[in-house]
Design a protein around this motif. Structure first.
Motif, PDB file in Angstrom:
ATOM      1  N   LEU A 126     -62.148  10.629  54.455  1.00 56.58           N
ATOM      2  CA  LEU A 126     -62.940   9.446  54.761  1.00 56.58           C
ATOM      3  C   LEU A 126     -62.155   8.488  55.641  1.00 56.58           C
ATOM      4  CD1 LEU A 126     -64.442   8.828  51.206  1.00 56.58           C
ATOM      5  CD2 LEU A 126     -65.459  10.108  53.103  1.00 56.58           C
ATOM      6  N   ASP A 162     -69.827   4.853  56.115  1.00 49.08           N
ATOM      7  CA  ASP A 162     -69.326   4.433  54.812  1.00 49.08           C
ATOM      8  C   ASP A 162     -69.277   5.659  53.915  1.00 49.08           C
ATOM      9  OD1 ASP A 162     -71.958   4.880  53.917  1.00 49.08           O
ATOM     10  OD2 ASP A 162     -72.453   2.755  53.808  1.00 49.08           O
ATOM     11  N   THR A 163     -68.846   5.470  52.679  1.00 47.07           N
ATOM     12  CA  THR A 163     -68.665   6.600  51.769  1.00 47.07           C
ATOM     13  C   THR A 163     -69.962   7.357  51.555  1.00 47.07           C
ATOM     14  OG1 THR A 163     -66.862   5.431  50.649  1.00 47.07           O
ATOM     15  CG2 THR A 163     -67.909   7.251  49.454  1.00 47.07           C
ATOM     16  N   TYR A 164     -71.041   6.631  51.309  1.00 46.74           N
ATOM     17  CA  TYR A 164     -72.331   7.282  51.084  1.00 46.74           C
ATOM     18  C   TYR A 164     -72.745   8.108  52.291  1.00 46.74           C
ATOM     19  CZ  TYR A 164     -77.367   7.801  50.374  1.00 46.74           C
ATOM     20  OH  TYR A 164     -78.653   8.313  50.251  1.00 46.74           O
ATOM     21  N   SER A 185     -70.880   9.430  54.672  1.00 46.48           N
ATOM     22  CA  SER A 185     -70.008  10.590  54.852  1.00 46.48           C
ATOM     23  C   SER A 185     -70.370  11.710  53.890  1.00 46.48           C
ATOM     24  CB  SER A 185     -68.547  10.187  54.662  1.00 46.48           C
ATOM     25  OG  SER A 185     -68.112   9.313  55.685  1.00 46.48           O
ATOM     26  N   CYS A 186     -70.607  11.352  52.632  1.00 42.98           N
ATOM     27  CA  CYS A 186     -70.956  12.369  51.641  1.00 42.98           C
ATOM     28  C   CYS A 186     -72.335  12.972  51.929  1.00 42.98           C
ATOM     29  CB  CYS A 186     -70.932  11.766  50.246  1.00 42.98           C
ATOM     30  SG  CYS A 186     -69.294  11.220  49.693  1.00 42.98           S
ATOM     31  N   THR A 219     -59.082  10.222  49.767  1.00 49.78           N
ATOM     32  CA  THR A 219     -59.121   8.779  50.015  1.00 49.78           C
ATOM     33  C   THR A 219     -57.996   8.139  49.211  1.00 49.78           C
ATOM     34  OG1 THR A 219     -60.533   6.815  49.951  1.00 49.78           O
ATOM     35  CG2 THR A 219     -60.835   8.416  48.184  1.00 49.78           C
ATOM     36  N   HIS A 270     -60.284   4.527  45.162  1.00 51.64           N
ATOM     37  CA  HIS A 270     -61.581   4.842  45.761  1.00 51.64           C
ATOM     38  C   HIS A 270     -62.099   6.205  45.316  1.00 51.64           C
ATOM     39  CE1 HIS A 270     -63.869   5.594  49.823  1.00 51.64           C
ATOM     40  NE2 HIS A 270     -64.701   5.263  48.848  1.00 51.64           N
ATOM     41  N   ALA A 307     -65.995   8.026  45.366  1.00 50.98           N
ATOM     42  CA  ALA A 307     -66.194   9.089  46.349  1.00 50.98           C
ATOM     43  C   ALA A 307     -66.639  10.382  45.674  1.00 50.98           C
ATOM     44  CB  ALA A 307     -64.912   9.308  47.141  1.00 50.98           C
ATOM     45  N   THR A 352     -70.221   9.933  44.220  1.00 56.09           N
ATOM     46  CA  THR A 352     -71.236   9.924  45.273  1.00 56.09           C
ATOM     47  C   THR A 352     -71.524  11.337  45.755  1.00 56.09           C
ATOM     48  OG1 THR A 352     -70.499   7.729  46.000  1.00 56.09           O
ATOM     49  CG2 THR A 352     -71.852   8.995  47.537  1.00 56.09           C
ATOM     50  N   GLU A 405     -63.371  -2.594  45.640  1.00 53.84           N
ATOM     51  CA  GLU A 405     -63.977  -1.327  45.221  1.00 53.84           C
ATOM     52  C   GLU A 405     -64.933  -1.521  44.054  1.00 53.84           C
ATOM     53  OE1 GLU A 405     -64.890   2.691  45.127  1.00 53.84           O
ATOM     54  OE2 GLU A 405     -64.002   1.429  46.685  1.00 53.84           O
ATOM     55  N   THR A 428     -73.207   1.480  46.407  1.00 52.06           N
ATOM     56  CA  THR A 428     -73.378   2.928  46.384  1.00 52.06           C
ATOM     57  C   THR A 428     -74.473   3.329  45.404  1.00 52.06           C
ATOM     58  OG1 THR A 428     -71.086   3.347  47.012  1.00 52.06           O
ATOM     59  CG2 THR A 428     -72.236   5.114  45.856  1.00 52.06           C
TER      60      THR A 428
END
Length: 219
Positions: free
Chosen positions: A52, A124-126, A128-129, A145, A149, A153, A156, A186, A193
């Protein structure tokens, strides 16, 4: 007087609801990720590591925190724990290109370029996943990450249908103030998220790509 009491009651109510949302979201992330976080040397094999993004310096190179994530990814690749690195970051403007900077760093540190796949819309994390699953067709991965985090991650990715485990960087702790600030942010980020997962927000999408599968086929 009645107006003031009503205002105070409203603010107190909002504060209680906000605190409950933060607590509930973080309990969810902790439970959903339990048993799926590992030290790099103990991580189970997965075909792909999802790295990430974490920002660039003014010179366009990875920030120390991003470099630490990339170092973890290299460790996983060198150990044979993963075979392909999916580097996911922001590239909303020509002047800001996380995936290319991540790739340049990895290649400079000995990772074959053909084993790196770039995701230019991991904002963002969402995102990317979600894109790892919906665009790149990844079903199993290690998400990389910073340690604080990792629960979000992992949670998600797993909520989006990916068999995910995570490995967290600890080198960032040398920047104690930055680490503490990131850990606090976080706790709030998990709430967003949960909202994204609940609403099933669409990230930036496009046509499905075979680049991860192509890179795996070449290993």
């Amino acid at each position: 007087m009645h107006w003031r009491r009503a205002t105070v009651a409203t603010l107190l109510g909002a504060g209680v609801l906000g605190s409950a949302a933060v607590l509930g979201a973080n309990v969810w992330a902790a439970r959903a990720s339990a048993g799926h976080a590992y030290a790099a040397e103990l991580a189970p094999q997965r075909p792909v590591a999802l790295v990430l993004g974490a920002g660039l310096t003014p010179a366009g190179t990875p920030t120390p925190y991003l470099a630490y994530r990339l170092d973890v990814a290299k460790q996983l690749y060198d150990a044979g724990t993963v075979r392909v690195l999916l580097v996911s970051g922001d590239n909303r403007t020509h002047a800001y290109d996380e995936p290319t900077a991540m790739t340049d760093y990895l290649v400079a540190h000995g990772i074959p370029e053909e084993r790196i796949v770039q995701d230019f819309a991991g904002r963002d994390t969402y995102d990317s996943c979600a894109r790892a699953r919906r665009i790149f067709g990844v079903e199993q991965l290690i998400v990389v990450t910073q340690e604080y985090h990792v629960p979000r991650a992992i949670a998600t990715c797993r909520a989006l249908g990916i068999d995910a485990v995570g490995v967290g960087d600890l080198q960032g702790r040398r920047f104690a103030d930055v680490w503490a600030s990131g850990s606090q942010r976080e706790k709030l980020a998990v709430v967003k998220t949960v909202w994204d997962l609940t609403t099933r927000r669409d990230p930036v999408l496009g046509q499905p790509e075979s680049r991860v599968q192509d890179a795996l086929a070449g290993t």
